[in-house]
Design a protein around this motif. Structure first.
Motif, PDB file in Angstrom:
ATOM      1  N   ALA A  57       0.820  -1.208   0.000  1.00 20.84           N
ATOM      2  CA  ALA A  57       0.000   0.000   0.000  1.00 20.84           C
ATOM      3  C   ALA A  57       0.855   1.259   0.000  1.00 20.84           C
ATOM      4  N   LEU A  58       1.889   1.285   0.851  1.00 18.42           N
ATOM      5  CA  LEU A  58       2.632   2.537   1.016  1.00 18.42           C
ATOM      6  C   LEU A  58       3.623   2.810  -0.110  1.00 18.42           C
ATOM      7  N   ALA A  59       4.256   1.779  -0.666  1.00 18.27           N
ATOM      8  CA  ALA A  59       5.310   2.010  -1.663  1.00 18.27           C
ATOM      9  C   ALA A  59       4.794   2.666  -2.946  1.00 18.27           C
ATOM     10  N   PRO A  60       3.734   2.138  -3.596  1.00 20.86           N
ATOM     11  CA  PRO A  60       3.268   2.814  -4.813  1.00 20.86           C
ATOM     12  C   PRO A  60       2.643   4.179  -4.537  1.00 20.86           C
ATOM     13  N   ALA A  61       1.991   4.324  -3.371  1.00 21.85           N
ATOM     14  CA  ALA A  61       1.421   5.623  -3.026  1.00 21.85           C
ATOM     15  C   ALA A  61       2.525   6.659  -2.865  1.00 21.85           C
ATOM     16  N   ALA A  62       3.621   6.277  -2.204  1.00 19.96           N
ATOM     17  CA  ALA A  62       4.739   7.201  -2.013  1.00 19.96           C
ATOM     18  C   ALA A  62       5.405   7.549  -3.333  1.00 19.96           C
ATOM     19  N   LEU A  63       5.615   6.552  -4.190  1.00 24.28           N
ATOM     20  CA  LEU A  63       6.287   6.804  -5.467  1.00 24.28           C
ATOM     21  C   LEU A  63       5.404   7.641  -6.399  1.00 24.28           C
ATOM     22  N   ALA A  64       4.094   7.374  -6.403  1.00 19.77           N
ATOM     23  CA  ALA A  64       3.186   8.185  -7.209  1.00 19.77           C
ATOM     24  C   ALA A  64       3.149   9.620  -6.692  1.00 19.77           C
ATOM     25  N   LEU A  65       3.231   9.796  -5.398  1.00 23.06           N
ATOM     26  CA  LEU A  65       3.288  11.121  -4.792  1.00 23.06           C
ATOM     27  C   LEU A  65       4.540  11.867  -5.251  1.00 23.06           C
ATOM     28  N   LEU A  66       5.653  11.172  -5.283  1.00 22.79           N
ATOM     29  CA  LEU A  66       6.909  11.776  -5.736  1.00 22.79           C
ATOM     30  C   LEU A  66       6.823  12.147  -7.216  1.00 22.79           C
ATOM     31  N   THR A  67       6.252  11.253  -8.029  1.00 17.15           N
ATOM     32  CA  THR A  67       6.133  11.497  -9.462  1.00 17.15           C
ATOM     33  C   THR A  67       5.259  12.715  -9.741  1.00 17.15           C
ATOM     34  N   ALA A  68       4.152  12.849  -8.984  1.00 20.05           N
ATOM     35  CA  ALA A  68       3.248  13.980  -9.193  1.00 20.05           C
ATOM     36  C   ALA A  68       3.847  15.285  -8.697  1.00 20.05           C
ATOM     37  N   THR A  69       4.641  15.223  -7.650  1.00 15.89           N
ATOM     38  CA  THR A  69       5.195  16.435  -7.061  1.00 15.89           C
ATOM     39  C   THR A  69       6.369  16.975  -7.862  1.00 15.89           C
ATOM     40  N   PHE A  70       7.146  16.067  -8.468  1.00 18.99           N
ATOM     41  CA  PHE A  70       8.316  16.464  -9.257  1.00 18.99           C
ATOM     42  C   PHE A  70       8.185  15.867 -10.662  1.00 18.99           C
ATOM     43  N   PRO A  71       7.376  16.490 -11.547  1.00 25.46           N
ATOM     44  CA  PRO A  71       7.051  15.848 -12.820  1.00 25.46           C
ATOM     45  C   PRO A  71       8.115  15.941 -13.908  1.00 25.46           C
ATOM     46  N   ALA A  72       9.041  16.904 -13.834  1.00 22.46           N
ATOM     47  CA  ALA A  72       9.966  17.055 -14.960  1.00 22.46           C
ATOM     48  C   ALA A  72      11.191  17.869 -14.559  1.00 22.46           C
ATOM     49  N   GLY A  73      12.210  17.816 -15.421  1.00 22.04           N
ATOM     50  CA  GLY A  73      13.367  18.682 -15.297  1.00 22.04           C
ATOM     51  C   GLY A  73      14.328  18.318 -14.187  1.00 22.04           C
ATOM     52  N   ARG A  74      15.186  19.286 -13.838  1.00 21.13           N
ATOM     53  CA  ARG A  74      16.190  19.063 -12.817  1.00 21.13           C
ATOM     54  C   ARG A  74      15.600  18.691 -11.459  1.00 21.13           C
ATOM     55  N   PRO A  75      14.498  19.324 -11.011  1.00 21.10           N
ATOM     56  CA  PRO A  75      13.910  18.917  -9.728  1.00 21.10           C
ATOM     57  C   PRO A  75      13.540  17.436  -9.702  1.00 21.10           C
ATOM     58  N   ARG A  76      13.053  16.917 -10.823  1.00 19.97           N
ATOM     59  CA  ARG A  76      12.696  15.495 -10.878  1.00 19.97           C
ATOM     60  C   ARG A  76      13.953  14.622 -10.771  1.00 19.97           C
ATOM     61  N   VAL A  77      15.014  15.018 -11.489  1.00 24.71           N
ATOM     62  CA  VAL A  77      16.253  14.244 -11.425  1.00 24.71           C
ATOM     63  C   VAL A  77      16.783  14.221  -9.995  1.00 24.71           C
ATOM     64  N   ARG A  78      16.791  15.395  -9.336  1.00 22.07           N
ATOM     65  CA  ARG A  78      17.284  15.461  -7.959  1.00 22.07           C
ATOM     66  C   ARG A  78      16.394  14.672  -7.009  1.00 22.07           C
ATOM     67  N   ALA A  79      15.070  14.784  -7.182  1.00 19.13           N
ATOM     68  CA  ALA A  79      14.151  14.061  -6.296  1.00 19.13           C
ATOM     69  C   ALA A  79      14.320  12.554  -6.443  1.00 19.13           C
ATOM     70  N   PHE A  80      14.429  12.084  -7.686  1.00 19.63           N
ATOM     71  CA  PHE A  80      14.623  10.653  -7.883  1.00 19.63           C
ATOM     72  C   PHE A  80      16.023  10.218  -7.462  1.00 19.63           C
ATOM     73  N   GLY A  81      16.970  11.152  -7.488  1.00 25.95           N
ATOM     74  CA  GLY A  81      18.282  10.836  -6.942  1.00 25.95           C
ATOM     75  C   GLY A  81      18.215  10.579  -5.448  1.00 25.95           C
ATOM     76  N   VAL A  82      17.461  11.431  -4.721  1.00 26.36           N
ATOM     77  CA  VAL A  82      17.265  11.218  -3.280  1.00 26.36           C
ATOM     78  C   VAL A  82      16.525   9.915  -3.035  1.00 26.36           C
ATOM     79  N   TRP A  83      15.477   9.678  -3.826  1.00 24.25           N
ATOM     80  CA  TRP A  83      14.689   8.446  -3.666  1.00 24.25           C
ATOM     81  C   TRP A  83      15.560   7.212  -3.891  1.00 24.25           C
ATOM     82  N   SER A  84      16.348   7.235  -4.967  1.00 23.52           N
ATOM     83  CA  SER A  84      17.166   6.060  -5.281  1.00 23.52           C
ATOM     84  C   SER A  84      18.269   5.869  -4.243  1.00 23.52           C
ATOM     85  N   ALA A  85      18.802   6.994  -3.703  1.00 25.74           N
ATOM     86  CA  ALA A  85      19.832   6.877  -2.670  1.00 25.74           C
ATOM     87  C   ALA A  85      19.270   6.237  -1.408  1.00 25.74           C
ATOM     88  N   THR A  86      18.075   6.657  -0.984  1.00 29.88           N
ATOM     89  CA  THR A  86      17.477   6.056   0.214  1.00 29.88           C
ATOM     90  C   THR A  86      17.051   4.621  -0.048  1.00 29.88           C
TER      91      THR A  86
END
Length: 488
Positions: free
Chosen positions: A123-152
């Motif tokens: 329940a929590l994993a796809p909800a969290a990832l979809a939240l991240l995708t919607a909050t950071f949809p494109a560009g450098r902010p998305r790259v940085r956000a997914f960098g933090v996500w992948s690091a954790t």
């Protein structure tokens, strides 16, 4: 932080971006941690609760199968009922199940608690990832956000072995379950206060509960049939009947998804997207290789090299450090290289590392048999984590973001369970009834070598199936001119 969506509730400008990122990162760290934190403690868990050698793998299977089998339902629920609501439910269930697992008194109770953890994670994993995708949809902010996500994500999986070793030796194996309780509570409090509720991304029909039951039960039977080949031959009536029943259940799942009047767990047409199909196949193969690798290496270091749990965990620290470094490197290279290139490079590096691990010997040492391969495999694995998520969710409609996120997580967990079942059984057959160090090492080496082959196949999938899209920096520059350029 430009490029933030102004619609769809959770992704709107009212959401506090730092809090959203912190919640998603903590949730992903906890989920990844739980995939590996029990590995080092398995010998003491088995002795403490009376598990058999093969039955002990169900401590891992129970979590991975419910997690993987129900992730599609979790993603669909997040799209329909709201990401914050589903995230809160998953965090609460995960924390309670972790508490119950720490209090378990027999194998059945622990396996049931691990299964409940998998439901919460689904329940929590796809909800969290979809939240991240919607909050950071494109560009450098998305790259940085997914960098933090992948690091954790990377740190959770790798540090799980370290934390599990320390807890097992100095606090007792039960703390590999208890450790999740405060993390779940902290993430729950942050999400409750800091994530905007908003409107659900989609309000289609009711989620397909029958499909979820068929998929999960089919996967459980498939893994059960493979694992039981240690007692029943592949050609025996028991094994053939079990595998046939699993195939029927999975075929029924496909039929239900195509014909159901309810909202299907995954729209079949989504697989027409080459990025989605290729990224999920890549992810399945990576999961099938890496989860058994952690399992075999934990047993090799403890049972062959004679290392205690705490020192075993410490031996995985180099892997952890280079894994996190690999995710950081992927962010930097992501501005210059296409995601497909990073996946090919990362897959091949990780394959080389596992092939090196496959050379372990009964008279081995940390310096010769663990350290070098850890650096190579950890770097490659880190390069893969962020790009595969970005590829699998790119171009997916907002109302299907949860389903696409759930599908990606599901492919990793299903691959993990199938890989552990198949490679674990192969290693057990290679070892036979012998308890000598040479026989044990031979079995572990076989599993690691086959895992290297699976990762090489994953790199081939990335090269041949995925399209060569533009790096993030060029995509950001082209954002005002229309869709991202894509070349076949």
């Amino acid at each position: 932080m430009g490029g933030v969506s102004g619609v769809e509730g959770e992704g709107g400008p009212g959401a506090r971006l730092g809090v959203v990122l912190a919640v998603v990162a903590l949730a992903q760290f906890m989920v990844s941690l739980d995939l590996s934190v029990v590995n080092v403690g398995l010998p003491r868990i088995g002795a403490g609760l009376g598990f058999g050698a093969v039955g002990l793998t169900w401590v891992i299977h129970a979590y991975a199968l419910t997690f993987g089998g129900l992730l599609l339902l979790g993603g669909k629920a997040a799209d329909r009922y709201g990401r914050k609501r589903v995230l809160l439910f998953g965090l609460a269930l995960f924390g309670l199940a972790s508490l119950a697992g720490g209090l378990a008194r027999d194998p059945g109770q622990l396996v049931a608690a691990r299964a409940a953890q998998g439901v919460g994670a689904a329940a929590l994993a796809p909800a969290a990832l979809a939240l991240l995708t919607a909050t950071f949809p494109a560009g450098r902010p998305r790259v940085r956000a997914f960098g933090v996500w992948s690091a954790t994500n990377a740190a959770g999986g790798a540090l799980g072995v370290v934390i599990g070793g320390l807890l097992t030796q100095y606090a007792g194996w039960r703390w590999v379950m208890f450790v999740n309780v405060p993390m779940a509570g902290c993430a729950l409090a942050l999400a409750w206060r800091g994530v905007a509720g908003g409107r659900p991304a989609g309000r289609g029909g009711r989620p397909d509960l029958l499909g979820a039951a068929l998929a999960t039960s089919g996967m459980v039977l498939l893994v059960f049939g493979v694992v039981r080949t240690d007692r029943y031959a592949w050609t025996s009536a028991v094994t053939l009947t079990t595998l046939a029943a699993a195939a029927l259940l999975l075929a029924a799942f496909v039929h239900v998804e195509r014909t159901t009047a309810r909202e299907p767990l995954i729209r079949p047409g989504l697989f027409a997207n080459r990025s989605v199909a290729g990224a999920n196949l890549f992810n399945l193969l990576v999961g099938a290789a890496m989860t058994p690798a952690f399992y075999f290496l934990s047993l090799y270091v403890q049972q062959v090299l004679g290392t205690g749990p705490a020192l075993t965990g410490a031996m995985f620290l180099p892997f952890t450090f280079v894994l996190v470094a690999g995710t950081v490197l992927a962010v930097r290279l992501g501005y210059r290289l296409a995601p497909r290139s990073l996946l090919v490079l990362g897959g091949l590096l990780t394959a080389a590392g596992l092939a090196w691990f496959g050379l372990i010997g009964p008279d081995g040492s940390f310096a010769a048999d663990v350290l070098g391969p850890s650096v190579v495999a950890g770097t490659g694995f880190g390069l893969c984590l962020g790009p595969v998520v970005s590829v699998a969710t790119a171009g997916v409609a907002s109302h299907e973001a949860g389903a696409a996120s759930g599908l990606l997580n599901s492919s990793r967990q299903i691959g993990a369970s199938l890989g552990l079942a198949a490679l674990g059984t192969a290693a057990h057959h290679r070892t036979g009834r012998s308890t000598s160090l040479a026989a044990l090492t031979d079995g572990y080496a076989l599993g690691l070598t086959v895992g290297a082959g699976l990762l090489a196949a994953a790199a081939l999938v990335a090269l041949t199936v995925l399209r060569r899209t533009s790096p993030a920096v060029r995509a950001e520059r082209a954002a005002d001119r229309g869709p991202l350029p894509v070349r076949d």
